[in-house]
Design a protein around this motif. Structure first.
Motif, PDB file in Angstrom:
ATOM      1  N   ILE A  52       1.932  -0.588  -2.311  1.00  8.71           N
ATOM      2  CA  ILE A  52       1.728   0.126  -3.567  1.00  8.71           C
ATOM      3  C   ILE A  52       0.585   1.108  -3.387  1.00  8.71           C
ATOM      4  O   ILE A  52      -0.426   0.799  -2.754  1.00  8.71           O
ATOM      5  CB  ILE A  52       1.418  -0.851  -4.725  1.00  8.71           C
ATOM      6  CG1 ILE A  52       1.307  -0.090  -6.053  1.00  8.71           C
ATOM      7  CG2 ILE A  52       0.162  -1.674  -4.440  1.00  8.71           C
ATOM      8  CD1 ILE A  52       1.198  -1.003  -7.258  1.00  8.71           C
TER       9      ILE A  52
ATOM     10  N   ASP B  51      -1.703   0.766   0.828  1.00  9.81           N
ATOM     11  CA  ASP B  51      -1.469   2.037   0.133  1.00  9.81           C
ATOM     12  C   ASP B  51      -0.148   2.670   0.556  1.00  9.81           C
ATOM     13  O   ASP B  51       0.554   3.265  -0.266  1.00  9.81           O
ATOM     14  CB  ASP B  51      -2.635   2.979   0.438  1.00  9.81           C
ATOM     15  CG  ASP B  51      -2.735   4.138  -0.535  1.00  9.81           C
ATOM     16  OD1 ASP B  51      -2.862   3.884  -1.749  1.00  9.81           O
ATOM     17  OD2 ASP B  51      -2.677   5.302  -0.075  1.00  9.81           O
ATOM     18  N   HIS B  52       0.203   2.554   1.829  1.00  7.74           N
ATOM     19  CA  HIS B  52       1.420   3.183   2.338  1.00  7.74           C
ATOM     20  C   HIS B  52       2.595   2.227   2.477  1.00  7.74           C
ATOM     21  O   HIS B  52       3.717   2.683   2.706  1.00  7.74           O
ATOM     22  CB  HIS B  52       1.148   3.839   3.699  1.00  7.74           C
ATOM     23  CG  HIS B  52       0.431   5.143   3.590  1.00  7.74           C
ATOM     24  ND1 HIS B  52       0.309   6.024   4.635  1.00  7.74           N
ATOM     25  CD2 HIS B  52      -0.211   5.731   2.558  1.00  7.74           C
ATOM     26  CE1 HIS B  52      -0.373   7.084   4.257  1.00  7.74           C
ATOM     27  NE2 HIS B  52      -0.704   6.930   2.991  1.00  7.74           N
TER      28      HIS B  52
ATOM     29  N   ARG C 119       5.646   6.102   1.574  1.00 10.44           N
ATOM     30  CA  ARG C 119       6.641   5.136   1.118  1.00 10.44           C
ATOM     31  C   ARG C 119       6.383   4.605  -0.281  1.00 10.44           C
ATOM     32  O   ARG C 119       7.249   3.991  -0.883  1.00 10.44           O
ATOM     33  CB  ARG C 119       6.681   3.954   2.106  1.00 10.44           C
ATOM     34  CG  ARG C 119       7.078   4.358   3.513  1.00 10.44           C
ATOM     35  CD  ARG C 119       6.920   3.197   4.479  1.00 10.44           C
ATOM     36  NE  ARG C 119       7.647   2.023   4.032  1.00 10.44           N
ATOM     37  CZ  ARG C 119       8.952   1.823   4.223  1.00 10.44           C
ATOM     38  NH1 ARG C 119       9.671   2.737   4.853  1.00 10.44           N
ATOM     39  NH2 ARG C 119       9.529   0.711   3.798  1.00 10.44           N
ATOM     40  N   THR C 120       5.182   4.832  -0.808  1.00  8.44           N
ATOM     41  CA  THR C 120       4.786   4.188  -2.057  1.00  8.44           C
ATOM     42  C   THR C 120       4.558   5.202  -3.169  1.00  8.44           C
ATOM     43  O   THR C 120       3.574   5.135  -3.910  1.00  8.44           O
ATOM     44  CB  THR C 120       3.513   3.366  -1.832  1.00  8.44           C
ATOM     45  OG1 THR C 120       2.511   4.195  -1.232  1.00  8.44           O
ATOM     46  CG2 THR C 120       3.791   2.174  -0.931  1.00  8.44           C
TER      47      THR C 120
END
Length: 677
Positions: free
Chosen positions: A637, A633-634, A474-475
């Motif tokens: 960011i 992280d997911h 997602r990031t």
């Protein structure tokens, strides 16, 4: 921390070694080629110069062919017919052999060209050459010939052999490319081969039914494939290999087991450049690849510019990669794809592998009725696959209606391509740009979503994506106004689950009739249920093991701690949510599950430390820290300048934590004490 670093190294070696054994054999095997000096140029179509004619002798068939032509074109073909009957040739190969001067034009009149003289049994010397030459791993029945052997025995593997001819132009004179047809009838590996033939120009004709490739251009500086069709070949319609100054224009390919268009091992002229390059080695424009396994493929497809073309209704639209051995110019780099339509690539041909159709002799498989035998395993329903490319640009394309994903991008360790130095295990999937593509929207503005827009294994340095909607991670780092990543991401390992998935999916074999059961790339013949998918199955089993260990720890050592009970329940909830996040690629459930799991393990770790199991408690807190970093992280960011993902670090620490926790459960306290709330 030193132990974790060692474990990362062990993980790398095991993963790379497994990938080495699982990687498929090369789909294109050839002699070693020389590096071109780049002094050539793209040939220009000629209307003058020495001319040789080719035609058949059946006047009635010829008259029927040209009956509907416009008056001027009909008259010109009638004039050429009369001339050809007097001075021309009956076979294309005869005309090629008669072309002694550079700059000769061969004009082929409408008709079917079976090239019967090329099908004669080889003489004893060529027969011995064939028997003694090394054989390919894929096509064991065909020899890999040296250049001298090709010259001496041009028809061992080729129907029409254009060897060492310079500036030769071969053109059909019909109203359409279907009017001149060169047909190999599945009796030769290649229908037409142009080898060391700088300046060759093909125009307005069709080539079909080869056991490997319809039109093959090799080790040539300067070529054009102009308004040519290739169809019903076991591998490729158009294969160009070790070439420079090439142009494909207005071409079409369908019914091919690998791809319509294959500019593999193009001259590696930009290997030392960034994104700003002086020129491309091969240009492809206004072409159409449809109803193949792949519309386009290019192992080591370096310095190729593909624009204003269509790749539709294949199993997958495009692949450019570093995934096969022994191709010059590895790793693949500096391809640019602009303003192409890459859509509705959802046609499955894997049933013909499973039911044995592709084990039949070529002529009996039914290629002309729509059968395609997938030479490589690619994810059904994907627009673009880019395993192991660097400095590629994907800009302003229309990518829609691909049911699995618009893009699938992953790294390829050097072992897979027989590069064994340590640094080469991490030299792919860097500095790629995905900018301004119309994801899920057709060229007419209709909404036609992809399954996902982007699937990325998480490995690579300096790549960026814009837009970033509907992604498995997602990031993704965004591309800024300067076309550079908005944050610096330096990941040298992929996400563990994604790497595991790529490993499972690489086990496809067309000749072995093997379709990996744990991979969801292969439609009804691969993983169909969610638990059949290797990444979901392993996430579920891992969650169960972690849950059982946590429950055992609680009842054995922490059952009177309210904080530990809260931690257990929150952690278990996180494991369950995380599994559902794995099932639903790109779902917000994945980072939420990690956050809950991390929070739960924080409480468990603190409780363990408080009640006498300090070292295990500290390790539990480390697992929790990596889980929480993974959630960031997911979910928020991608953490910059981190060489491995938090997920990999978490998995490694979990591998230590589980046996340690089991030991603590088995040993327990010799004297169980009441633990105050």
């Amino acid at each position: 921390m030193r132990r974790i670093t060692r474990l990362v190294g062990v993980f790398a070696v095991l993963t790379l070694g497994a990938l080495t054994y699982a990687s498929p054999a090369s789909a294109h095997e050839e002699r070693q080629t020389r590096e071109l000096d780049g002094k050539g140029s793209v040939p220009v179509y000629r209307t003058d110069g020495p001319t040789i004619l080719v035609c058949k002798t059946d006047k009635a068939a010829f008259d029927s062919k040209i009956a509907g032509y416009p008056a001027a074109l009909k008259a010109e073909n009638e004039r050429l017919w009369q001339e050809c009957q007097a001075t021309g040739h009956r076979h294309v190969q005869e005309a090629v052999d008669a072309a002694k001067l550079p700059g000769t034009n061969i004009k082929i009149l409408p008709g079917l060209y079976l090239e019967e003289p090329s099908l004669a049994e080889p003489n004893p010397a060529c027969d011995a050459t064939f028997k003694n030459a090394p054989k390919g791993k894929i096509y064991e029945e065909f020899a890999i010939l040296t250049w001298d052997q090709q010259l001496a025995c041009p028809h061992l593997t080729n129907l029409v052999a254009i060897l060492g001819k310079k500036n030769l132009q071969i053109e059909g004179t019909g109203a359409s490319r279907e009017d001149v047809l060169i047909d190999a009838q599945y009796k030769k590996l290649n229908a037409v081969r142009a080898d060391n033939s700088d300046g060759v120009y093909f125009k307005n004709l069709s080539v079909q039914r080869a056991e490997f490739n319809a039109l093959y251009v090799m080790e040539t500086d300067g070529f054009v494939i102009d308004n040519v069709m290739g169809r019903w070949n076991d591998e490729y319609a158009f294969l160009t290999f070790a070439v420079d100054h090439g142009l494909y224009t207005d071409c079409e390919g369908y019914g091919n087991g690998d791809s319509a268009i294959y500019p593999g091992a193009a001259s590696n002229i930009n290997k030392n450049n960034g994104h700003n390059v002086p020129r491309y080695a091969v240009e492809i424009k206004n072409c159409w690849g449809h109803h193949n396994t792949l519309g386009y493929s290019g192992t080591a497809g370096d310095s190729v510019w593909v624009h204003d073309s269509k790749f539709t209704d294949n199993t997958a639209g495009i692949a450019t990669d570093s995934a096969f051995a022994n191709h010059p110019g590895m790793p693949q780099n500096h391809a640019k794809f602009e303003r192409n339509i890459i859509a509705n690539n959802n046609v499955s041909y894997y049933k013909y592998i499973v039911d044995g159709t592709c084990k039949k002799p070529f002529k009996d498989r039914g290629y002309e009725q729509g059968v395609v035998c997938p030479a490589v395993g690619v994810p059904l329903g994907t627009g673009i696959i880019n395993p192991g490319g660097n400095y590629n640009i994907w800009r302003d394309n229309w990518i829609y209606g691909n049911n699995y994903s618009g893009f699938v991008t992953s790294f390829v360790p050097g072992f897979v391509r027989n590069d064994n130095e340590f640094a080469q295990q991490f030299d792919t999937s860097h500095h790629n740009r995905y900018m301004g593509n119309r994801m899920g929207v057709s060229e007419t503005g209709q909404a036609k979503p992809n399954g996902l827009n982007f699937w990325w294994d998480g490995q690579g340095v300096g790549s960026c994506w814009t837009p970033m909607k509907d992604t498995n991670i997602r990031t993704l780092p965004a591309c800024g106004a300067d076309e550079l990543p908005s944050i610096g991401v330096h990941r040298y390992f992929g996400e563990p689950a994604n790497t595991l998935k790529m490993l499972e999916c690489s086990g496809y074999s067309s000749r072995g009739q093997n379709i990996p059961a744990g991979c969801d790339w292969y439609g009804e013949f691969g993983a169909t249920g969610w638990f059949d998918r290797v990444e979901v199955r392993n996430a579920t089993l891992g969650a169960i093991v972690l849950a059982l260990a946590a429950i055992g720890l609680f009842f054995r050592r922490l059952r009177h701690s309210k904080a530990a009970l809260a931690g257990l329940l929150i952690g278990l909830a996180g494991l369950v949510v995380g599994v559902f996040g794995t099932i639903e690629m790109g779902s917000v459930m994945h980072p939420i599950g990690l956050a809950l799991y991390g929070l739960g393990f924080v409480l468990l770790g603190l409780a363990l430390r408080k009640h006498g199991t300090r070292k295990l408690g500290t390790l539990t807190l480390i697992v929790a820290a990596f889980a929480l970093l993974g959630a960031i992280d997911h979910g928020l960011i991608m953490i910059p300048y981190l060489s491995v993902s938090p997920a990999l670090l978490r998995v490694i620490t979990e591998l230590i934590w589980v046996p340690w926790a089991l030991g603590a459960i088995v040993v327990g306290h010799r004297v169980q004490k009441e633990i105050p709330a």
